[in-house]
Design a protein around this motif. Structure first.
Motif, mmCIF file in Angstrom:
data_model
loop_
_atom_site.group_PDB
_atom_site.id
_atom_site.type_symbol
_atom_site.label_atom_id
_atom_site.label_comp_id
_atom_site.label_asym_id
_atom_site.label_seq_id
_atom_site.Cartn_x
_atom_site.Cartn_y
_atom_site.Cartn_z
ATOM 1 N N VAL A 1 3.965 15.944 9.369
ATOM 2 C CA VAL A 1 3.796 15.331 8.476
ATOM 3 C C VAL A 1 3.457 13.444 9.117
ATOM 4 N N PHE A 2 4.705 13.229 10.562
ATOM 5 C CA PHE A 2 4.562 12.217 11.090
ATOM 6 C C PHE A 2 2.924 12.187 12.333
ATOM 7 N N ASP A 3 2.795 13.353 12.078
ATOM 8 C CA ASP A 3 1.021 12.828 13.411
ATOM 9 C C ASP A 3 0.159 12.450 11.791
ATOM 10 N N ILE A 4 0.360 12.908 10.379
ATOM 11 C CA ILE A 4 -0.386 12.647 9.694
ATOM 12 C C ILE A 4 -0.539 11.304 9.040
ATOM 13 N N LEU A 5 0.998 10.631 8.487
ATOM 14 C CA LEU A 5 0.566 9.378 8.942
ATOM 15 C C LEU A 5 0.717 8.376 9.650
ATOM 16 N N LEU A 6 0.382 8.435 10.469
ATOM 17 C CA LEU A 6 0.382 7.895 11.850
ATOM 18 C C LEU A 6 -1.486 7.660 12.403
ATOM 19 N N THR A 7 -1.962 9.586 12.646
ATOM 20 C CA THR A 7 -3.351 8.821 11.702
ATOM 21 C C THR A 7 -4.368 7.966 10.557
ATOM 22 N N ASP A 8 -3.287 8.122 9.308
ATOM 23 C CA ASP A 8 -4.108 7.267 8.516
ATOM 24 C C ASP A 8 -3.401 6.772 8.460
ATOM 25 N N PRO B 1 0.912 -0.741 0.232
ATOM 26 C CA PRO B 1 -0.265 -0.090 -0.109
ATOM 27 C C PRO B 1 0.229 1.201 -0.328
ATOM 28 N N ILE B 2 0.233 2.341 -0.781
ATOM 29 C CA ILE B 2 1.275 3.814 -1.089
ATOM 30 C C ILE B 2 0.486 3.943 0.731
ATOM 31 N N LEU B 3 0.811 4.699 0.738
ATOM 32 C CA LEU B 3 0.712 5.265 2.753
ATOM 33 C C LEU B 3 1.014 6.567 2.561
ATOM 34 N N GLY B 4 1.737 7.429 1.617
ATOM 35 C CA GLY B 4 1.624 8.483 1.398
ATOM 36 C C GLY B 4 2.581 9.393 0.730
ATOM 37 N N VAL B 5 2.656 10.735 0.078
ATOM 38 C CA VAL B 5 3.030 11.242 -0.732
ATOM 39 C C VAL B 5 3.884 12.524 0.578
ATOM 40 N N ILE B 6 5.155 12.673 0.421
ATOM 41 C CA ILE B 6 6.066 14.312 1.080
ATOM 42 C C ILE B 6 6.472 14.416 0.063
ATOM 43 N N GLU B 7 6.211 16.213 0.434
ATOM 44 C CA GLU B 7 6.906 17.183 -1.026
ATOM 45 C C GLU B 7 8.173 17.832 -0.262
ATOM 46 N N ASN B 8 9.913 17.222 -0.238
ATOM 47 C CA ASN B 8 10.814 17.729 0.152
ATOM 48 C C ASN B 8 10.922 18.488 -0.773
ATOM 49 N N MET B 9 12.241 19.809 0.061
ATOM 50 C CA MET B 9 12.338 21.239 -0.295
ATOM 51 C C MET B 9 10.995 22.013 -1.291
ATOM 52 N N ALA B 10 10.524 21.992 -0.186
ATOM 53 C CA ALA B 10 9.065 22.352 -1.600
ATOM 54 C C ALA B 10 9.084 24.122 -1.498
ATOM 55 N N TYR B 11 10.065 24.806 -0.560
ATOM 56 C CA TYR B 11 9.981 26.045 -0.796
ATOM 57 C C TYR B 11 11.331 26.575 0.202
ATOM 58 N N LEU B 12 11.555 27.813 -0.103
ATOM 59 C CA LEU B 12 12.280 28.428 0.639
ATOM 60 C C LEU B 12 11.681 29.599 1.172
ATOM 61 N N ALA B 13 11.586 29.494 2.727
ATOM 62 C CA ALA B 13 10.996 30.937 3.189
ATOM 63 C C ALA B 13 11.955 32.304 3.296
ATOM 64 N N GLU C 1 -4.283 8.723 -5.905
ATOM 65 C CA GLU C 1 -5.023 9.212 -5.581
ATOM 66 C C GLU C 1 -4.486 7.745 -4.062
ATOM 67 N N ALA C 2 -3.602 9.108 -3.827
ATOM 68 C CA ALA C 2 -2.672 8.695 -2.252
ATOM 69 C C ALA C 2 -2.254 9.357 -1.423
ATOM 70 N N PRO C 3 -2.601 9.366 -0.169
ATOM 71 C CA PRO C 3 -2.722 10.554 0.541
ATOM 72 C C PRO C 3 -1.645 11.709 0.635
ATOM 73 N N PHE C 4 -1.735 12.781 0.476
ATOM 74 C CA PHE C 4 -0.407 13.844 0.793
ATOM 75 C C PHE C 4 0.021 14.349 1.880
ATOM 76 N N LEU C 5 0.719 13.626 2.935
ATOM 77 C CA LEU C 5 1.968 13.787 4.430
ATOM 78 C C LEU C 5 2.163 14.811 4.665
ATOM 79 N N GLY C 6 2.247 16.346 3.541
ATOM 80 C CA GLY C 6 2.581 17.550 3.575
ATOM 81 C C GLY C 6 3.879 17.535 2.741
ATOM 82 N N GLU C 7 4.603 19.038 3.161
ATOM 83 C CA GLU C 7 5.564 19.581 2.676
ATOM 84 C C GLU C 7 6.720 19.656 3.759
ATOM 85 N N ILE C 8 7.646 19.516 3.430
ATOM 86 C CA ILE C 8 9.250 19.901 3.948
ATOM 87 C C ILE C 8 9.961 21.423 3.111
ATOM 88 N N PRO C 9 10.084 22.105 4.106
ATOM 89 C CA PRO C 9 10.879 23.446 3.331
ATOM 90 C C PRO C 9 12.059 23.514 3.460
#
Length: 364
Positions: free
Chosen positions: A357-364, A283-295, A318-326
């Motif tokens: 991100v981890f909390d979303i993964l744990l919830t799913d 199963p694909i538990l989700g996708v994480i976007e790394n290096m999403a942006y520079l603040a 059709e997989a959960p999006f777990l969040g982005e890491i800047p």
């Protein structure tokens, strides 16, 4: 230094290595691929397996030395050398452990029977920060009170010893099993703990698959709530091994998390990686976007690699999006220094990003 410029400099360094029959590594077509991670780890895929082992080993060692002399390269990994000398355990005992009974490749991973959940972290492409993501998800889980194991399954380019500051530290071997190295509350194991830091690992598929299984079967993992596996980029021998292994009579993996940067070049490989895992019923538990942006100082976000690409890929899959890491410069510095983030701090920007991100993964 622009990545393309660094690639040219590496290629130029390899061009200085001559062959006895004439020509150089580049000119004779023996350099199949070169890649460099954001941390400066350069991987060179060389065609050396048709050469005498002594010559191939010599060329691999010279290539490693030449690449590491290039300004901007932190470490070099050489892939595609000659087959290694036959060990007493053969493919089933690629790590050369002395306990022959445990060295056999078991159909069921007995040492993982007391592990509640096992998740692979994967990426279709190298250099997207997958190893950094895996470590920090593990640290976030441990900070939530879970007993966590972490396996670095990248046989050719292990990162965990550097990320944890454990270069040169060797695990104990007791009662026929390797003992995980404990670091920052994590039980960890990596091929990087077992081979010399400067030694090129030049193994063919069966040896890679055997070593991968041993990281599970021949390690005393004990009781864990969660195990995270940092897999190599792409889809290959290690991924096939994980898809074939079982524990307690069921598939080894409970799912996989896919890491990507936003740009389309990386996303195309994400889709291929997702297709592979679905083909082997993981199963694909989700996708994480790394290096999403520079603040920026004014609070705005600079999207260096595009905006929201991984989120759109998750929707397509059709997989959960777990969040982005800047892009977090301090995170890069900590990884290079082998000093991970302290997740006991409540107001740390890095820790906050991974906790979400981890909390979303744990919830799913």
């Amino acid at each position: 230094m622009p990545p393309q410029s660094l690639m040219f400099r590496i290629r130029a360094a390899l061009k200085t290595i001559s062959l006895p029959e004439g020509g150089d590594l580049v000119g004779t077509g023996r350099v199949r691929d070169i890649s460099v991670s954001p941390a400066g780890v350069a991987k060179a895929d060389l065609k050396l397996d048709d050469l005498p082992p002594q010559l191939a080993n010599d060329l691999a060692a010279r290539a490693k030395t030449s690449i590491e002399a290039v300004d901007g390269v932190a470490r070099a990994v050489i892939i595609g050398g000659p087959p290694p000398p036959q060990m007493s355990g053969g493919h089933a005992n690629a790590l050369g452990l002395t306990n022959k009974k445990q060295a056999a490749i078991a159909a069921d991973a007995e040492t993982l029977r007391d592990v509640t959940r096992i998740i692979a972290v994967a990426s279709g492409k190298g250099g997207v920060g997958k190893s950094t993501i895996t470590l920090n998800l593990a640290l976030a889980a441990a900070a939530r009170g879970l007993k966590v194991g972490l396996i670095d399954a990248d046989i050719y380019g292990p990162s965990l010893p550097t990320l944890l500051g454990l270069n040169g530290v060797k695990p104990d071997f007791r009662e026929g099993r390797l003992q995980p190295l404990m670091a920052h509350g994590l039980a960890t194991m990596s091929i990087g703990y077992l081979v010399e830091e400067q030694k090129a690992v030049a193994w063919r598929g069966p040896m890679v698959m055997g070593a991968s299984r041993q990281l599970f079967n021949d390690v005393d993992w004990g009781t864990l709530d969660l195990m995270l596996i940092d897999t190599p980029p792409g889809t290959g021998d290690v991924h096939l091994t994980l898809g074939q292994m079982t524990r307690n009579g069921r598939p080894l993996l409970d799912g996989t998390v896919i890491v990507s940067t936003p740009q389309e070049l990386a996303l195309a490989d994400v889709r291929r990686g997702a297709a592979f895992f679905r083909k082997v019923d993981v199963p694909i538990l989700g996708v994480i976007e790394n290096m999403a942006y520079l603040a920026q100082a004014d609070g705005s976000k600079l999207h260096l690699f595009g905006d929201g690409g991984a989120r759109r890929a998750a929707q397509d899959l059709e997989a959960p999006f777990l969040g982005e890491i800047p892009i977090l410069p301090d995170l890069r510095a900590r990884c290079d220094a082998g000093t991970p983030v302290d997740y006991s701090l409540e107001d740390d920007e890095i820790a906050d990003s991974f906790r979400k991100v981890f909390d979303i993964l744990l919830t799913d």
